[in-house]
Scaffold this active site. Structure first.
Site, PDB file in Angstrom:
ATOM      1  N   GLU A   4       0.867  -1.291   0.076  1.00 59.26           N
ATOM      2  CA  GLU A   4      -0.018   0.053   0.040  1.00 59.26           C
ATOM      3  C   GLU A   4       0.992   1.455  -0.113  1.00 59.26           C
ATOM      4  OE1 GLU A   4      -2.060  -0.756   3.639  1.00 59.26           O
ATOM      5  OE2 GLU A   4      -3.221  -2.623   2.815  1.00 59.26           O
TER       6      GLU A   4
ATOM      7  N   LEU B  74      -6.215  -1.651  -1.377  1.00 58.37           N
ATOM      8  CA  LEU B  74      -5.757  -1.796   0.094  1.00 58.37           C
ATOM      9  C   LEU B  74      -6.166  -3.076   0.931  1.00 58.37           C
ATOM     10  CD1 LEU B  74      -6.398   1.644   1.974  1.00 58.37           C
ATOM     11  CD2 LEU B  74      -6.271  -0.330   3.035  1.00 58.37           C
TER      12      LEU B  74
ATOM     13  N   GLU C 189      -4.788  -6.230   3.036  1.00 52.73           N
ATOM     14  CA  GLU C 189      -3.461  -7.023   3.513  1.00 52.73           C
ATOM     15  C   GLU C 189      -3.524  -8.568   3.354  1.00 52.73           C
ATOM     16  OE1 GLU C 189      -5.163  -4.758   5.584  1.00 52.73           O
ATOM     17  OE2 GLU C 189      -3.850  -2.878   5.270  1.00 52.73           O
TER      18      GLU C 189
ATOM     19  N   GLN D  69       1.956  -1.830   5.980  1.00 55.47           N
ATOM     20  CA  GLN D  69       2.082  -0.409   6.296  1.00 55.47           C
ATOM     21  C   GLN D  69       2.722  -0.271   7.894  1.00 55.47           C
ATOM     22  OE1 GLN D  69      -0.756   2.894   5.220  1.00 55.47           O
ATOM     23  NE2 GLN D  69       0.617   2.863   3.475  1.00 55.47           N
TER      24      GLN D  69
ATOM     25  N   ASP E  63       2.594  -2.402  11.797  1.00 53.13           N
ATOM     26  CA  ASP E  63       2.302  -3.769  12.720  1.00 53.13           C
ATOM     27  C   ASP E  63       0.862  -4.155  12.736  1.00 53.13           C
ATOM     28  OD1 ASP E  63       1.572  -1.671  14.568  1.00 53.13           O
ATOM     29  OD2 ASP E  63       3.807  -1.377  14.738  1.00 53.13           O
TER      30      ASP E  63
ATOM     31  N   PHE F 273      -1.748  -3.363  11.257  1.00 55.68           N
ATOM     32  CA  PHE F 273      -2.256  -3.451   9.724  1.00 55.68           C
ATOM     33  C   PHE F 273      -2.229  -4.994   9.117  1.00 55.68           C
ATOM     34  CE2 PHE F 273      -2.378   1.443   9.048  1.00 55.68           C
ATOM     35  CZ  PHE F 273      -3.296   1.676  10.307  1.00 55.68           C
TER      36      PHE F 273
ATOM     37  N   HIS G  33      -0.649   1.818  15.502  1.00 57.95           N
ATOM     38  CA  HIS G  33       0.690   2.042  14.857  1.00 57.95           C
ATOM     39  C   HIS G  33       1.865   1.749  15.518  1.00 57.95           C
ATOM     40  CE1 HIS G  33      -2.537   4.297  12.663  1.00 57.95           C
ATOM     41  NE2 HIS G  33      -1.589   4.472  11.649  1.00 57.95           N
TER      42      HIS G  33
END
Lengths: 389, 366
Positions: free
Chosen positions: B59, B88, B90, B112, B114, B116, B159
């Site tokens: 992504e 988009l 995963e 993008q 951890d 995600f 994040h």
């Protein structure tokens, strides 16, 4: 990299058929039939009456060859179910009743094309040429899988639903990037269309304009849950339009129609027109597996209704009526099916003791220090057991 | 969502430690200040230049160059067939990479952030990890899943997770996590070359740290096998005699800062940088612990059922008679990763490490 943009691909192919992109992507108003339930060929024009949805009759040789695989497929299903009942095999999810789908899935593919089957697609895997006893390794409990996917261009029979559809997309993508002529057929069932990976795979295939056929065998049940509880879409084939690809639905117990529809889908994909979704309407005649009891969730009368639509009977009647099944041909086909069944029985009866050292040998390309220590521990245990005898 | 670029690492002194380490290096000819991010970017570019089958996708990795710019310039240099954006999704990214690896490619894909990566967990645990074993090695999956991970950047929820234990617990995956700029380059090259799938965990707080590095010399030394592999080989990041600090990824710089501070108090701490969590280098860890007789394991992830607990267990099994004190841990608390204003209380800090070292029964054990 030279690619056709997905949007252009749909415009181009629909203009070839003289229809709008929307009419190309939407399935025909009714599923495609070629044989009725009595094995009579529909008059041409009824075989998909709408522009862009007409399908020519496959050649007599293609039909007889497919019938041979159909008979073998039915024999394999029944033989394996018997081996399970006799306790000689751990489990076998039978595709009894779905053999026409199984055979067409294998026969529509060329030498460089890949298949991504599920656990119920054993007959399709064998029809694509995988040695029967290599296929059975998983079901007899020797190992999780017994054949080389690269050798046969048949991936492992996937258990987690629709995860393999994304792998199919990746194989097609790699081939496209290298400019190779490879079509990939990815198989799943009706229940699997509820999974997130189904959506992601169709979307990726469409966005990257990849030659993938998504072949959904809608056999009406996901173990016990009927289709009405999976989806309220007009049909599963209608989902295609949401991804910008063409969808078609076909009678999944009509081998002639399946060969025609899948054959055209593969050809369109090979010509660079992007992925397609084909839904075959069929029925799982037996329980999910030997561990399942289908009488808890469906009526016998419903099952009886599908016996009348049996794919083997219909195909045999049609070929016999068309004079394509002389006695010697039929005898040869029966003998071939019996030979496959005999090989399965003999193979299952032979003792095969897996090597415990294999537990550690294949986790990584080279066992880690920790694996080697654990392998040594097990070897030591076994040696002491042997000494104690 | 992008992370805020504000750093809250003052509490643990990580950035300053790395900067100090970089400044301490003598500047050889050809070396220049290189960021961790640039080292990763160069490793990708060099691997792609060497081998057509190496592909990068994920992504925002194309024109943008990734939210952390790790893939900067790759699309421009190698074209959209070699480095490209995907829809988009995963699970889709990992699943498609599996198929590509099945068909002759070596995909290097980016998750993008951890957290995600969690939608891809089924693909990772059920297929990436198992394909080689399931097919008795007939279907290897040479692929790298890059995951920016861990905290210390003031990032918002989802994040900053330290998710390494999930992967390390799954047989069939290799788990690499570099802690220096040099290792960032070499370990990513090694991961891409590996016949096995590698979860490549990049401590995102290190992306902007710099070291004096000669990237061209590193490239040559990797491509001529002039450097020993890092896989299964922990590094002795600092030699010492009194106790061993064992850390990986984002915690190595914190451990180094703690060792520096302890030295001022006359205590000599050895620091082990684990480098590859799987395969784990028991030998180097145990050699150090047998020498010092004391150990503290440091990790950002919650300590419960974690890589840090595994390391402690292995030390206990192998080095019991050499130990002068119980092996202690300084880890993240067993709470979800906190909001930015609270992360300084959560992260392993120099002070917390020094407190743990102080608690290693020095009076009784000496």
């Amino acid at each position: 990299m030279t690619t056709t943009e997905p949007r252009d691909a749909i415009e181009q192919v629909s203009s070839k058929f003289g229809i709008t992109p929307e009419d190309y992507m939407l399935p025909a108003r009714t599923e495609i039939h070629m044989l009725d339930i009595n094995g009579k060929l529909h008059p041409s024009g009824q075989q998909g009456a709408e522009p862009g949805h007409e399908y020519p009759l496959p050649s007599p040789k293609a039909l007889v060859d497919a019938y041979e695989q159909l008979v073998i497929g039915r024999r394999v299903n029944d033989q394996n179910s018997a081996l399970v009942r006799q306790g000689r095999m751990a489990v076998y999810p039978s595709s009894h009743g779905q053999e026409a789908c199984q055979v067409a899935a294998a026969l529509c593919l060329g030498e460089n094309d890949w298949m991504f089957p599920t656990y119920r697609d054993t007959v399709a895997v064998m029809a694509k040429g995988v040695a029967p006893m290599e296929v059975m390794a998983g079901f007899r409990g020797d190992w999780h899988s017994g054949y080389d996917p690269k050798q046969y261009k048949v991936s492992i029979q996937s258990t987690p639903l629709t995860t393999q559809l994304l792998h199919a997309v990746g194989v097609a993508h790699a081939a496209k990037l290298r400019g190779e002529d490879t079509v990939v057929l990815a198989m799943c069932g009706d229940g699997a269309t509820s999974e997130g990976d189904f959506h992601e795979a169709l979307n990726f295939a469409a966005v990257f304009n990849l030659p993938v056929i998504f072949f959904v065998q809608n056999n009406q049940y996901a173990i016990s849950v009927p289709l009405s509880q999976q989806s309220v879409a007009p049909s599963l084939a209608h989902k295609a339009v949401g991804y910008g690809m063409a969808g078609e639905r076909v009678d999944g117990n009509d081998l002639v129609a399946l060969l025609a529809v899948l054959g055209r889908a593969v050809r369109l994909a090979r010509e660079g027109n992007g992925p397609l979704l084909v839904e075959a309407h069929t029925y799982r005649m037996q329980a999910h597996t030997n561990a399942d009891d289908a009488t808890r969730y469906r009526e016998d009368s419903e099952v009886q209704g599908w016996i009348d639509k049996d794919p083997v009977t219909r195909m045999r009647t049609y070929l016999a009526d068309a004079g394509l099944l002389p006695q010697d041909t039929e005898a040869r086909i029966t003998a071939h099916a019996e030979a496959v069944a005999t090989a399965l029985r003999d193979g299952m009866n032979s003792e095969n003791v897996p090597d415990p050292a294999d537990l550690f040998a294949h986790v990584y390309s080279t066992p880690t220090t920790q694996m080697a220590e654990q392998a040594a521990m097990l070897a030591d245990e076994l040696a002491r057991e042997e000494d104690a005898k | 969502m992008s992370p805020t670029a504000t750093t809250s690492s003052a509490a643990n002194g990580n950035v300053s430690a790395a900067t100090a380490a970089a400044a301490a290096r003598t500047a050889d000819a050809g070396t220049q200040p290189v960021t961790f991010a640039k080292a990763l970017n160069s490793a990708l570019a060099d691997a792609m230049a060497l081998e057509d089958s190496v592909l990068v996708f994920g992504e925002d990795v194309g024109v943008l160059g990734g939210v952390f710019r790790i893939t900067d310039g790759l699309t421009k240099r190698f074209g959209t067939g070699r480095c490209f954006d995907t829809p988009l999704a995963e699970s889709g990214i990992v699943g498609m990479a599996i198929g590509m690896a099945m068909n002759g490619m070596r995909p290097v894909i980016e998750m993008q952030f951890d957290a995600f990566a969690y939608p891809a967990f089924e693909q990772i645990a059920s297929h990436v990890a198992k394909m080689h074993n399931r097919t008795k090695g007939r279907m290897p999956l040479p692929m790298v899943i890059r995951i920016p991970y861990a905290g210390g950047i003031g990032g918002v929820e989802h994040h900053c997770d330290s998710s390494e234990s999930y992967y390390a617990h799954t047989p069939g995956l290799k788990v690499f996590t570099p802690a220096t700029v040099r290792d960032a380059y070499l370990m990513l090259r090694e991961a891409i070359d590996s016949p096995d799938p590698v979860i490549f965990m990049e401590p995102k707080k290190l992306y902007w740290t710099k070291e004096q590095v000669d990237l061209e010399a590193l490239r040559l030394s990797h491509e001529t096998d002039a450097v020993p592999p890092t896989e299964g080989r922990a590094a002795v990041a600092r030699s010492g005699t009194d106790a061993t600090l064992i850390a990986y990824g984002p915690s190595v710089s914190t451990a180094m800062a703690a060792a520096e501070a302890a030295a001022l108090e006359g205590r000599s701490l050895e620091v082990i940088d684990v480098r590859t969590i799987v395969p784990l280098d028991d030998a180097t860890i145990c050699e150090s612990v047998r020498k010092t007789g004391r150990a503290v394991v440091i990790a950002e992830a919650p300590g419960f059922a974690s890589v840090s607990s595994e390391i402690v267990a292995r030390i206990q099994e192998r080095c019991f008679h050499s130990l002068a004190a119980p092996v202690l841990r300084v880890t993240g608390f067993d709470t979800p990763y906190p909001a930015p204003k609270l992360e300084k209380y959560y992260l392993p800090s120099v002070d917390r490490i020094l407190d743990a070292v102080d608690a290693l029964q020095w009076e009784e054990g000496a």
